[in-house]
Design an enzyme around this catalytic site. Structure first.
Site, short mmCIF file in Angstrom:
data_model
loop_
_atom_site.label_atom_id
_atom_site.label_comp_id
_atom_site.label_asym_id
_atom_site.label_seq_id
_atom_site.Cartn_x
_atom_site.Cartn_y
_atom_site.Cartn_z
N LYS A 32 0.85 -1.19 0.00
CA LYS A 32 0.00 0.00 0.00
C LYS A 32 0.88 1.24 0.00
CE LYS A 32 -2.12 1.82 3.68
NZ LYS A 32 -1.84 3.29 3.61
N ASP A 59 -3.48 4.33 -2.04
CA ASP A 59 -4.42 4.75 -1.01
C ASP A 59 -4.41 6.27 -0.86
OD1 ASP A 59 -6.07 4.84 1.27
OD2 ASP A 59 -4.39 4.44 2.63
N LYS A 61 -7.53 8.12 -1.17
CA LYS A 61 -8.84 8.51 -0.63
C LYS A 61 -9.38 9.79 -1.30
CE LYS A 61 -7.59 6.70 3.95
NZ LYS A 61 -6.11 6.58 3.78
N ASP A 64 -13.60 14.92 -3.63
CA ASP A 64 -13.73 16.26 -4.19
C ASP A 64 -14.98 16.27 -5.06
OD1 ASP A 64 -13.07 18.91 -5.25
OD2 ASP A 64 -11.00 18.46 -4.69
N THR A 118 -10.54 3.97 10.42
CA THR A 118 -10.45 3.17 11.64
C THR A 118 -9.91 3.97 12.82
OG1 THR A 118 -8.33 2.31 10.81
CG2 THR A 118 -10.28 0.93 10.52
N ARG A 210 2.53 -0.85 10.95
CA ARG A 210 3.63 -0.84 11.91
C ARG A 210 3.96 -2.21 12.50
NH1 ARG A 210 1.20 4.52 14.69
NH2 ARG A 210 -0.61 3.73 13.52
#
Length: 235
Positions: A32, A59, A61, A64, A118, A210
């Protein structure tokens, strides 16, 4: 549909990213690329990673007005990524514009819509976003809007996968971030779970950051996440 672990390469430079990927000599994980890395390294980072044989989830997102999203998606489609996303909050018309751009560019990228991040709790959603419905109802409704718009699936918490599948069908793709090993800290995420639990809840893909990228042995951590996600049993 094969369950896959997507590694969130949220690094600040191309060099750091490629050095991280150099550790994977046997596997070619799904990667990603988010805003942090793309804005730092530019679109060329996509080409460099694809040359190495990795699939890419871009990614960004997009959120607009429909015309702007359509034009942006036309350009992003040239990068030939495997998965890309927009914000479901941008409305059905905006999501349709994104899908139309991919079709016009003959792109086979999986188009996803982000339901709720999330990092957003239900309290935050009510108090700050002024959304009165429950998290599950909101995610389910946004997912259904995404399906109506022609999206292939959504990004949601594993905790909402069942509700999404109930409304949109099991073939509607669910990509679920907020994944941690049982021993890890939640960090800035609110709605999280483990790879094994994500399997049990029905996720098609999980995004792990992570817990892999900051591990002392990222390859071993990736393999552990893959094993747990495929089996539904914590290693």
């Amino acid at each position: 549909m094969k369950r896959e672990v997507i590694i969130a390469c949220d690094f600040s430079s191309q060099q750091e990213t490629l050095e991280f990927l150099d550790q994977f000599t046997e596997e070619k994980p799904f990667i990603k690329i988010g805003m942090e890395l793309l804005y730092a390294a530019g679109p060329n980072i996509v080409n460099e990673i694809k040359k190495r044989g990795h699939k890419i989830f871009l990614d960004l997102k997009l959120h607009d007005i429909p015309n702007t999203v359509h034009k942006a998606m036309m350009n992003l489609a040239k990068l030939d990524v495997d998965m890309i996303n927009v914000h479901a909050a941008g409305t059905i018309e905006m999501m349709k514009a994104a899908k139309d751009a991919l079709v016009k560019m003959d792109s086979h990228a999986i188009l996803l819509a982000v339901t709720q991040l999330t990092s957003t709790s239900e309290e935050m959603m009510h108090d700050e976003l002024w959304i009165d419905h429950s998290m599950e109802e909101t995610v389910q409704h946004y997912a259904y809007n995404a399906k109506l718009a022609g999206c292939d699936g959504v990004v949601c918490s594993p905790l909402e996968v069942e509700a999404v599948s109930e409304k949109c069908g099991r073939d509607f793709v669910t990509v679920t971030p907020g994944i941690r090993f049982a021993s890890d800290s939640k960090g800035d995420q609110k709605r999280v779970t483990t790879p094994a639990k994500a399997h049990q809840l029905g996720s098609h893909y999980i995004v792990v950051g992570r817990s892999i990228t900051e591990s002392s042995d990222p390859v071993a951590a990736y393999r552990k996440a893959s094993k747990e996600f495929e089996s539904g049993v914590e290693a």
